[in-house]
Enzyme design. Structure first.
Site, short mmCIF file in Angstrom:
data_model
loop_
_atom_site.label_atom_id
_atom_site.label_comp_id
_atom_site.label_asym_id
_atom_site.label_seq_id
_atom_site.Cartn_x
_atom_site.Cartn_y
_atom_site.Cartn_z
N ARG C 51 39.25 26.56 37.13
CA ARG C 51 37.74 26.95 37.70
C ARG C 51 37.85 27.99 38.66
O ARG C 51 36.90 28.84 38.75
CB ARG C 51 37.23 25.67 38.28
CG ARG C 51 36.95 24.40 37.03
CD ARG C 51 36.87 23.13 37.73
NE ARG C 51 37.78 22.67 38.37
CZ ARG C 51 37.74 22.44 39.82
NH1 ARG C 51 36.83 22.44 40.60
NH2 ARG C 51 38.86 21.93 40.37
N THR C 52 38.78 27.81 39.66
CA THR C 52 38.69 28.82 40.50
C THR C 52 38.98 30.39 40.29
O THR C 52 38.21 31.30 40.51
CB THR C 52 39.93 28.54 41.92
OG1 THR C 52 39.45 27.16 42.31
CG2 THR C 52 39.69 29.57 43.04
N LYS C 81 62.89 36.42 37.99
CA LYS C 81 64.48 37.09 38.31
C LYS C 81 64.68 37.34 39.79
O LYS C 81 65.61 37.98 40.16
CB LYS C 81 64.08 38.56 37.88
CG LYS C 81 63.89 38.63 36.35
CD LYS C 81 63.71 40.00 35.80
CE LYS C 81 63.06 39.95 34.48
NZ LYS C 81 62.57 41.25 34.02
N ARG C 102 46.42 32.92 44.45
CA ARG C 102 46.67 31.30 44.80
C ARG C 102 48.06 30.99 44.53
O ARG C 102 48.74 31.45 43.79
CB ARG C 102 45.99 30.58 43.63
CG ARG C 102 46.07 29.10 43.88
CD ARG C 102 45.11 28.25 42.84
NE ARG C 102 45.23 26.90 43.34
CZ ARG C 102 43.82 26.28 43.65
NH1 ARG C 102 42.72 27.03 43.60
NH2 ARG C 102 43.70 25.20 44.11
N HIS C 130 41.76 26.84 51.87
CA HIS C 130 41.07 27.38 50.60
C HIS C 130 39.60 27.81 51.15
O HIS C 130 38.69 26.99 50.96
CB HIS C 130 40.89 25.93 49.73
CG HIS C 130 40.45 26.24 48.31
ND1 HIS C 130 40.20 27.54 47.78
CD2 HIS C 130 40.12 25.39 47.46
CE1 HIS C 130 39.81 27.56 46.64
NE2 HIS C 130 39.80 26.39 46.43
#
Lengths: 302, 302, 302
Positions: C51-52, C81, C102, C130
């Site tokens: 959604r975000t 890596k 995020r 957030h």
């Protein structure tokens, strides 16, 4: 508002302009390159299908729309937190002007269409509907035959579980004078329901056990992927139905070979060079049909 | 039609205009912002590489082309249903005007180019070719030295398996007066094949066991990631070859430090602030080089 | 250069023009459809959030910018890596004009902003900040109340670990006359730190154990997802706090229901049809707020 959920929502009358539009777009795609400018279309895939997704995503962008995309909605979305499909749709419809979705549940697209404020396009999934597949199949036949009436077609391979065959059979039944030769593997015959459906719509269904029983002037050989794991008899006993050059040479110049792809061994690679092998053209037609579909969804006067 | 498959397809004559175009694009990218408008380019990645993929995807869009993208082609595509690479390419070429692909098999891009109706760009993969990497390496050196002739470069770390070093060595061998210092870890020396290649093309190869043996006025320190698991001797016995500020201070003002990235410990973070540390600029140059490559592919008069 | 890292970077003075811009964009998005043309914005998601991510990606494209996207940065990027976050940012900043990220680590966005040459937008992650969530929450309240002063709001459910509640509480504390009713599940009460924060900023915090204790004319019911696994008492003993139609009928016509979504059972589906249920509008407002944020980042005169 309209949605694209099932092959059965189409009539002969609605298919004619859709296929005409597809031809127009295919002949001059640049004319449509800004048709959906300013629109954002979401692809919401709960099961992977690179070909179908890329085909839609190319179509979306060739119409000038923007794309937001999820190819692993099942794993990465809020569905892991227990969100319902209905809630997901209500949220995505806030971000996008249409939603192309593929879901493992047969009725997910139908459910979505009942609550969505934006058009839903069913991109297949589960064992159910895959309407854009039958549209591209029919369009490909139409391109090379100029009519879908009085068509003879051999449906080959897995006729029991093959989703694409089922949808195609139903869509072709809209047209007059249909003859279908069913060349199935043992245990994978077309079910009585579908045979009755064909006959009730005025068509003929002729079961065959080998390609040799199909008339040499049949219009279409529609081959499907052999799903051996579904056969009722053991592998050693069954001769797979393969189209190779020798087999194809038994058919007329106007007989075309289609396949929903991906294929394994059921069409020999040598056939690819035969001008009657149209399965890659068929796949590409998927993009043009999807452009036409998406374009139509946003025409307000319809 | 042209493809970008291998570093060895380039000559001095074809590199000069490509690097000149790269400079032009880098200096004024907005001039090219609609150069490929209306084109759709696919990125088809069978193994993940966020940096390479995002670099190509930024390049594609900075040229005004549209993008269709798969970052897990191996898992999500029809390849799980047994589709051949050839079939996948024949389908994707129907949707896209060019295909940027990364595949775990060394020769996949080459195979694809032989059957594709649209240009294939090899974005690396397996232990084989990664042509855009050597292009961006050479372009970065050229930017800071104005010629690739009479270059001296120390190749450091894993010279045996390091794909980027191999491609770079071959591309630099096109130019006159090349001297390569090979500073390898034990068991990871450059193979005889490559040494012979350099010498046959008129270059010199000088094996070294430490950076102290490299002249202080070398033009380039080309560091690579230490893959300890590939060393032939146990970890305790080997002193890793690290470039830190003290080491770098032993080199000239014109000595630049490159690295294909990602890095682990083989370049100390303190070096990032040194003006000779150009590895992030080098990574960014990848985007400009890829823009130039893609732009060239669509110029009809070539 | 500016970044969007934390809710606490905003003041009443900076929120007013941001919310005004959000309204303008929402009322006439087409005016902004080329505002960021020529820009490339990267979404770099180390943990999934469809959604975000889609909300940001729709916002990016509705502003005319191009998008490069990774939804599984953790698995597919060079981080496997051993590359550091700092190196990843330094590379991506070469390809993109802004980075929406995020990350599972609370302070990753903050770290990224300290080294990035392009704006970083924190799209949440871990148990930390957030900021765009609290912005969209506040914008949604403002839309339906025309002021954020003298607000009364019931925060419901998990007040201890719920990230969205914490950010919202802090942002609302910027405004005068705030009253917060905390209706928490046992063991999930708001911590003393946050209560003190509210009171030091002139607000009132009133703990409640059921919704019945909240005044019927409260402005907002802010429901959150019940995370049963975090409750201190066993499931059988706790009556979950559910908003259904009967509960909602006990509140005023001006009481609106918000939820950061996804939801499970804590808001009954029947409530969706109530005009006071604004959680889907709230989700959609996320797109408009993110457009405003991104637009602001690229205004040079600020």
């Amino acid at each position: 508002m309209r949605h694209v959920i099932s092959s059965s929502q189409y009539t002969k009358e609605s298919l004619t302009p859709l296929f005409a539009l597809t031809s127009k777009i295919k002949n001059d795609p640049s004319r449509y390159s800004k048709a959906l400018q300013g629109k954002v279309i979401a692809t919401l895939f709960y099961e992977p299908s690179t070909r179908t997704r890329l085909s839609f995503e190319s179509a979306i962008q060739r119409l000038g729309a923007s794309l937001i995309s999820t190819e692993n909605a099942k794993e990465v979305s809020s569905s892991v937190k227990g969100e319902s499909l209905a809630d997901t749709i209500r949220i995505i419809e806030g971000y996008a002007d249409a939603i192309v979705m593929r879901h493992y549940d047969n009725d997910a697209a139908d459910i979505a269409s009942k609550i969505s404020a934006v058009p839903i396009v069913n991109a297949g999934g589960g064992s159910g509907e895959h309407p854009t597949q039958s549209l591209l199949d029919c369009f490909t036949i139409l391109e090379h035959r100029s009519s879908l009436d009085n068509l003879s077609i051999a449906a080959i391979g897995d006729l029991r579980y093959g989703r694409t065959v089922h949808s195609l059979v139903k869509m072709l039944s809209l047209y007059d004078g249909l003859t279908i030769y069913g060349v199935s593997l043992p245990g994978l015959e077309l079910s009585e329901d579908y045979i009755r459906y064909i006959e009730e719509h005025g068509g003929r269904f002729i079961p065959c056990s080998t390609l040799a029983e199909v008339p040499g002037d049949v219009d279409v050989l529609y081959q499907t992927r052999t799903q051996r794991e579904r056969m009722s008899v053991s592998e050693g006993e069954v001769k797979e139905i393969v189209i190779n050059q020798v087999v194809l040479d038994g058919f007329a110049n106007h007989t075309i070979v289609l396949h929903p792809l991906p294929r394994n061994q059921e069409i020999a690679p040598e056939v690819d060079r035969d001008l009657r092998a149209l399965y890659f053209e068929q796949a590409k037609n998927g993009m043009w049909v999807r452009m036409a579909l998406l374009y139509e969804l946003f025409q307000e006067d319809r």
